[in-house]
Design a protein around this motif. Structure first.
Motif, PDB file in Angstrom:
ATOM      1  N   LEU A   1      79.182   2.674 -22.240  1.00  0.00           N
ATOM      2  CA  LEU A   1      80.096   2.652 -21.109  1.00  0.00           C
ATOM      3  C   LEU A   1      80.847   1.320 -21.171  1.00  0.00           C
ATOM      4  O   LEU A   1      80.275   0.271 -20.862  1.00  0.00           O
ATOM      5  N   PRO A   2      82.133   1.341 -21.588  1.00  0.00           N
ATOM      6  CA  PRO A   2      82.835   0.078 -21.848  1.00  0.00           C
ATOM      7  C   PRO A   2      83.365  -0.618 -20.605  1.00  0.00           C
ATOM      8  O   PRO A   2      83.674  -1.807 -20.638  1.00  0.00           O
ATOM      9  N   GLY A   3      83.506   0.105 -19.520  1.00  0.00           N
ATOM     10  CA  GLY A   3      84.069  -0.437 -18.287  1.00  0.00           C
ATOM     11  C   GLY A   3      84.239   0.688 -17.296  1.00  0.00           C
ATOM     12  O   GLY A   3      83.776   1.808 -17.528  1.00  0.00           O
ATOM     13  N   PRO A   4      84.908   0.439 -16.165  1.00  0.00           N
ATOM     14  CA  PRO A   4      85.166   1.525 -15.207  1.00  0.00           C
ATOM     15  C   PRO A   4      86.169   2.513 -15.801  1.00  0.00           C
ATOM     16  O   PRO A   4      87.365   2.248 -15.843  1.00  0.00           O
ATOM     17  N   VAL A   5      85.675   3.629 -16.313  1.00  0.00           N
ATOM     18  CA  VAL A   5      86.504   4.581 -17.042  1.00  0.00           C
ATOM     19  C   VAL A   5      86.235   5.998 -16.547  1.00  0.00           C
ATOM     20  O   VAL A   5      85.222   6.267 -15.898  1.00  0.00           O
ATOM     21  N   GLU A   6      87.161   6.896 -16.867  1.00  0.00           N
ATOM     22  CA  GLU A   6      86.908   8.310 -16.689  1.00  0.00           C
ATOM     23  C   GLU A   6      85.888   8.748 -17.751  1.00  0.00           C
ATOM     24  O   GLU A   6      85.657   8.017 -18.727  1.00  0.00           O
ATOM     25  N   PRO A   7      85.250   9.902 -17.579  1.00  0.00           N
ATOM     26  CA  PRO A   7      84.226  10.314 -18.541  1.00  0.00           C
ATOM     27  C   PRO A   7      84.673  10.252 -19.996  1.00  0.00           C
ATOM     28  O   PRO A   7      83.894   9.858 -20.881  1.00  0.00           O
ATOM     29  N   GLU A   8      85.926  10.617 -20.273  1.00  0.00           N
ATOM     30  CA  GLU A   8      86.387  10.591 -21.670  1.00  0.00           C
ATOM     31  C   GLU A   8      86.480   9.179 -22.234  1.00  0.00           C
ATOM     32  O   GLU A   8      86.667   8.991 -23.439  1.00  0.00           O
ATOM     33  N   GLY A   9      86.325   8.165 -21.379  1.00  0.00           N
ATOM     34  CA  GLY A   9      86.337   6.787 -21.857  1.00  0.00           C
ATOM     35  C   GLY A   9      85.011   6.324 -22.435  1.00  0.00           C
ATOM     36  O   GLY A   9      84.923   5.214 -22.987  1.00  0.00           O
ATOM     37  N   LEU A  10      83.971   7.152 -22.333  1.00  0.00           N
ATOM     38  CA  LEU A  10      82.688   6.823 -22.959  1.00  0.00           C
ATOM     39  C   LEU A  10      82.859   6.741 -24.475  1.00  0.00           C
ATOM     40  O   LEU A  10      83.639   7.495 -25.061  1.00  0.00           O
ATOM     41  N   ARG A  11      82.146   5.832 -25.113  1.00  0.00           N
ATOM     42  CA  ARG A  11      82.270   5.619 -26.560  1.00  0.00           C
ATOM     43  C   ARG A  11      80.939   5.841 -27.258  1.00  0.00           C
ATOM     44  O   ARG A  11      79.870   5.511 -26.732  1.00  0.00           O
ATOM     45  N   LEU A  12      81.009   6.384 -28.468  1.00  0.00           N
ATOM     46  CA  LEU A  12      79.822   6.595 -29.291  1.00  0.00           C
ATOM     47  C   LEU A  12      79.811   5.542 -30.396  1.00  0.00           C
ATOM     48  O   LEU A  12      80.842   5.288 -31.029  1.00  0.00           O
TER      49      LEU A  12
END
Length: 355
Positions: A7-18
């Motif tokens: 979770l890189p910051g306050p993001v929408e779900p698609e902002g999650l990174r693998l």
């Protein structure tokens, strides 16, 4: 290699990174767990907005709890733990293929229990059990009100209360009323402007306990619905999830209100449940978790408690899992699976969604 969701910051779900990185080695007192399942709880919904009270600084790996097999152990940890399945409360770090944990936090999962089903009752089960038995002092013949009776904690709480011989009134949207009835509770519409009157009809003398994860101004009605000697158990501020501003302010305001009610001579109690309270006395805290979660898992193994898996999704589809969990269309808990172990990992079927 270790794969994890960031979770890189306050993001929408698609902002999650693998991302991937080398597997860590367990240090003294630690175990490396090959994660089979981790859940999407309300805490992660708050965290992605930067609204969870004591979340770590961004970026970090979410995942409040997990179930998996011990793959390696550090110095001072019994190597016989390897290859055995355990549940772990983590607060963060569970959305990964592997996780380093304190070996004292391991709670063994009974043989024959599916990892995904066990996952649904880790944080949900320990929260429900401790609120019901340690805070509200559950006893047969009580009548209680459970807000969000179709949710992860709520559906578990209803079942544990019914198993104890308690009458349950459960709030939910009408689309979930059939599911709430199936759990053994009497459903009421949480949006009904006359909700307090409806509850009073079902419990004319008031209820013995209210379990409220909503917070906000509705907490006042929850307290007023208590019978004399009753207990309000508050365990969240869902009403303020999408309200801009400080993550701490809603909690502090709620705590102040509960403290005020406790000093007034009204014959009722108000309690804010914090799962992590007492962890400074680590050994005693871990023993209490093992005892309470162990009882919940035993009920699951015996069939006295039914797991409600809303959906199983691969870890790489955490964004879809988050969206589904936030959609208010499912009963139970969304579970992220990795493919480790022998359970039905990788099954993308939505098991508890409204059709």
């Amino acid at each position: 290699m270790l794969t994890e969701v960031v979770l890189p910051g306050p993001v929408e779900p698609e902002g999650l990174r693998l991302r991937t990185r080398p597997l860590p080695e367990p240090g003294p007192g630690q175990a490396l767990v090959a994660v089979e399942a981790s859940g999407v709880s309300f805490a992660e919904q708050q965290m992605r907005r930067g609204k969870y009270y004591d979340q770590p600084p961004f970026p970090f790996v979410p995942g409040y709890d997990l179930v998996g097999m011990v793959a390696a152990t550090g110095a001072g940890v019994d190597p016989a733990l390897r290859g055995r399945r355990f549940a772990v409360l983590t607060k963060t770090g569970g959305w990964a293929s592997h996780a380093l944990v304190d070996a004292g936090d391991l709670v063994e999962v009974p043989d024959g229990v599916d990892a995904g089903e066990a996952e649904t009752v880790v944080v949900n089960g320990i929260t429900a059990w401790q609120m019901l038995h340690r805070v509200a002092r559950a006893r047969p013949g009580m009548t209680v009100l459970v807000h969000g009776a179709n949710g992860g904690v709520g559906s578990t709480l209803v079942q544990l209360a019914r198993h104890t011989g308690i009458k349950v009134i459960g709030t939910a949207s009408p689309r979930h009323h059939e599911a709430v009835r199936a759990l053994g509770a009497t459903p009421v519409d949480y949006r009904d402007p006359d909700l307090p009157a409806r509850v009073r009809t079902l419990a004319p003398g008031g209820v013995d306990a209210v379990f409220d994860h909503v917070g906000g101004e509705g907490i006042v009605d929850s307290f007023r619905l208590l019978a004399r000697g009753g207990t309000l158990v508050s365990y969240g501020t869902a009403a303020t999830r999408d309200v801009p501003g400080s993550s701490r302010a809603p909690v502090l305001k709620l705590l102040a209100r509960l403290m005020l009610w406790n000093v007034l001579p009204n014959g009722r109690r108000a309690h804010f449940f914090n799962l992590w309270a007492g962890r400074r006395r680590l050994t005693a805290y871990q023993a209490r978790v093992r005892e309470d979660l162990g009882q919940v898992l035993a009920l699951l193994a015996s069939g006295d408690l039914t797991a409600h898996v809303a959906a199983r999704l691969p870890l790489a589809e955490a964004a879809e899992g988050m969206r589904l969990a936030e959609s208010s269309t499912v009963t139970g808990k969304v579970v992220l699976v990795t493919g480790h172990g022998t359970g039905p990992a990788g099954n993308r079927a939505t098991e508890g969604a409204a059709r």
